[in-house]
Design a protein around this motif. Structure first.
Motif, PDB file in Angstrom:
ATOM      1  N   UNK A  98       0.864  -1.184   0.000  1.00 57.39           N
ATOM      2  CA  UNK A  98       0.000   0.000   0.000  1.00 57.39           C
ATOM      3  C   UNK A  98       0.896   1.228   0.000  1.00 57.39           C
ATOM      4  N   UNK A  99       0.586   2.158  -0.889  1.00 63.74           N
ATOM      5  CA  UNK A  99       1.361   3.387  -1.044  1.00 63.74           C
ATOM      6  C   UNK A  99       0.488   4.600  -0.725  1.00 63.74           C
ATOM      7  N   UNK A 100       1.071   5.581  -0.051  1.00 66.63           N
ATOM      8  CA  UNK A 100       0.461   6.889   0.089  1.00 66.63           C
ATOM      9  C   UNK A 100       0.896   7.709  -1.114  1.00 66.63           C
ATOM     10  N   UNK A 101      -0.056   8.335  -1.799  1.00 62.46           N
ATOM     11  CA  UNK A 101       0.250   9.054  -3.039  1.00 62.46           C
ATOM     12  C   UNK A 101      -0.164  10.514  -2.909  1.00 62.46           C
ATOM     13  N   UNK A 102       0.768  11.396  -3.210  1.00 62.27           N
ATOM     14  CA  UNK A 102       0.491  12.835  -3.270  1.00 62.27           C
ATOM     15  C   UNK A 102       0.380  13.228  -4.742  1.00 62.27           C
ATOM     16  N   UNK A 103      -0.788  13.716  -5.115  1.00 65.39           N
ATOM     17  CA  UNK A 103      -1.031  14.033  -6.521  1.00 65.39           C
ATOM     18  C   UNK A 103      -0.229  15.237  -7.005  1.00 65.39           C
ATOM     19  N   UNK A 104       0.061  16.203  -6.128  1.00 64.04           N
ATOM     20  CA  UNK A 104       0.755  17.421  -6.565  1.00 64.04           C
ATOM     21  C   UNK A 104       2.133  17.144  -7.150  1.00 64.04           C
ATOM     22  N   UNK A 105       2.856  16.179  -6.593  1.00 64.87           N
ATOM     23  CA  UNK A 105       4.188  15.882  -7.120  1.00 64.87           C
ATOM     24  C   UNK A 105       4.339  14.422  -7.551  1.00 64.87           C
ATOM     25  N   UNK A 106       3.277  13.641  -7.419  1.00 67.88           N
ATOM     26  CA  UNK A 106       3.318  12.248  -7.836  1.00 67.88           C
ATOM     27  C   UNK A 106       4.124  11.338  -6.926  1.00 67.88           C
ATOM     28  N   UNK A 107       4.512  11.850  -5.756  1.00 69.99           N
ATOM     29  CA  UNK A 107       5.324  11.028  -4.853  1.00 69.99           C
ATOM     30  C   UNK A 107       4.511   9.861  -4.302  1.00 69.99           C
ATOM     31  N   UNK A 108       5.215   8.744  -4.120  1.00 70.62           N
ATOM     32  CA  UNK A 108       4.607   7.520  -3.587  1.00 70.62           C
ATOM     33  C   UNK A 108       5.469   7.027  -2.435  1.00 70.62           C
ATOM     34  N   UNK A 109       4.826   6.787  -1.298  1.00 68.83           N
ATOM     35  CA  UNK A 109       5.528   6.279  -0.124  1.00 68.83           C
ATOM     36  C   UNK A 109       4.921   4.941   0.267  1.00 68.83           C
ATOM     37  N   UNK A 110       5.760   3.918   0.400  1.00 65.45           N
ATOM     38  CA  UNK A 110       5.278   2.620   0.850  1.00 65.45           C
ATOM     39  C   UNK A 110       4.865   2.744   2.311  1.00 65.45           C
ATOM     40  N   UNK A 111       3.579   2.531   2.597  1.00 63.82           N
ATOM     41  CA  UNK A 111       3.076   2.697   3.966  1.00 63.82           C
ATOM     42  C   UNK A 111       2.697   1.366   4.616  1.00 63.82           C
ATOM     43  N   UNK A 112       2.522   0.323   3.806  1.00 63.61           N
ATOM     44  CA  UNK A 112       2.192  -0.994   4.356  1.00 63.61           C
ATOM     45  C   UNK A 112       2.662  -2.076   3.398  1.00 63.61           C
ATOM     46  N   UNK A 113       3.047  -3.196   3.982  1.00 67.69           N
ATOM     47  CA  UNK A 113       3.505  -4.341   3.195  1.00 67.69           C
ATOM     48  C   UNK A 113       3.017  -5.604   3.881  1.00 67.69           C
ATOM     49  N   UNK A 114       2.574  -6.574   3.099  1.00 69.92           N
ATOM     50  CA  UNK A 114       2.088  -7.793   3.720  1.00 69.92           C
ATOM     51  C   UNK A 114       2.068  -8.969   2.772  1.00 69.92           C
ATOM     52  N   UNK A 115       1.574 -10.062   3.300  1.00 67.96           N
ATOM     53  CA  UNK A 115       1.431 -11.298   2.541  1.00 67.96           C
ATOM     54  C   UNK A 115       0.085 -11.910   2.884  1.00 67.96           C
ATOM     55  N   UNK A 116      -0.477 -12.620   1.937  1.00 66.10           N
ATOM     56  CA  UNK A 116      -1.832 -13.146   2.077  1.00 66.10           C
ATOM     57  C   UNK A 116      -1.914 -14.535   1.469  1.00 66.10           C
ATOM     58  N   UNK A 117      -2.702 -15.385   2.089  1.00 69.31           N
ATOM     59  CA  UNK A 117      -3.014 -16.695   1.534  1.00 69.31           C
ATOM     60  C   UNK A 117      -4.509 -16.737   1.269  1.00 69.31           C
ATOM     61  N   UNK A 118      -4.874 -17.191   0.079  1.00 70.21           N
ATOM     62  CA  UNK A 118      -6.277 -17.270  -0.320  1.00 70.21           C
ATOM     63  C   UNK A 118      -6.609 -18.698  -0.723  1.00 70.21           C
ATOM     64  N   UNK A 119      -7.877 -19.047  -0.627  1.00 67.81           N
ATOM     65  CA  UNK A 119      -8.327 -20.366  -1.061  1.00 67.81           C
ATOM     66  C   UNK A 119      -9.330 -20.207  -2.189  1.00 67.81           C
ATOM     67  N   UNK A 120      -9.155 -21.052  -3.179  1.00 70.81           N
ATOM     68  CA  UNK A 120     -10.110 -21.089  -4.290  1.00 70.81           C
ATOM     69  C   UNK A 120     -11.292 -21.943  -3.854  1.00 70.81           C
TER      70      UNK A 120
END
Length: 128
Positions: A98-120
């Motif tokens: 997940x990134x925080x994005x500032x539209x005025x300068x297009x900057x992107x900061x990674x604010x969250x990182x994770x892993x997920x397991x899903x079942x079909x």
């Protein structure tokens, strides 16, 4: 996602982006995006990314996910990116960012990182 005001902004096989605009309903007392909103769009981005690789008639459920909040989530919007790391017949593992994005300068900061397991879940006609 509709209740939060989130929308899918990009779809590709094994990868989905979801954007959530900033507004008071999805922030906490200090004005940062709430961890619950951040986690919800991350979970959905991974789920939809997995879904893009499933056969017709199948559905997806999250089995588990872990998310690390790395920085206060600020910006004009946040963007969750779900990427399939391994798609299996039953279980799929995704990376969540997940990134925080500032539209005025297009900057992107990674604010969250994770892993997920899903079942079909569900069966296709050829599997019955």
């Amino acid at each position: 996602m509709r209740h939060l005001g989130a929308r899918i902004s990009r779809i590709a096989p094994g990868r989905v982006h979801i954007v959530l605009p900033a507004r008071p309903e999805v922030t906490q007392q200090n004005g940062y995006f709430h961890a619950g909103a951040t986690s919800a769009i991350a979970d959905s981005a991974g789920g939809y990314a997995a879904y893009t690789l499933f056969p017709e008639g199948a559905d997806v459920l999250t089995v588990e996910y872990k998310i690390n909040l790395l920085a206060p989530a600020v910006g004009d919007h946040i963007e969750a990116v779900g990427t399939v790391l391994k798609s299996g017949r039953t279980l799929t593992v995704c990376q969540l960012e997940v990134y925080g994005v500032r539209e005025e300068d297009g900057s992107r900061t990674l604010v969250a990182h994770g892993q997920q397991t899903l079942i079909r879940v569900g069966q296709t006609a050829t599997e019955r």
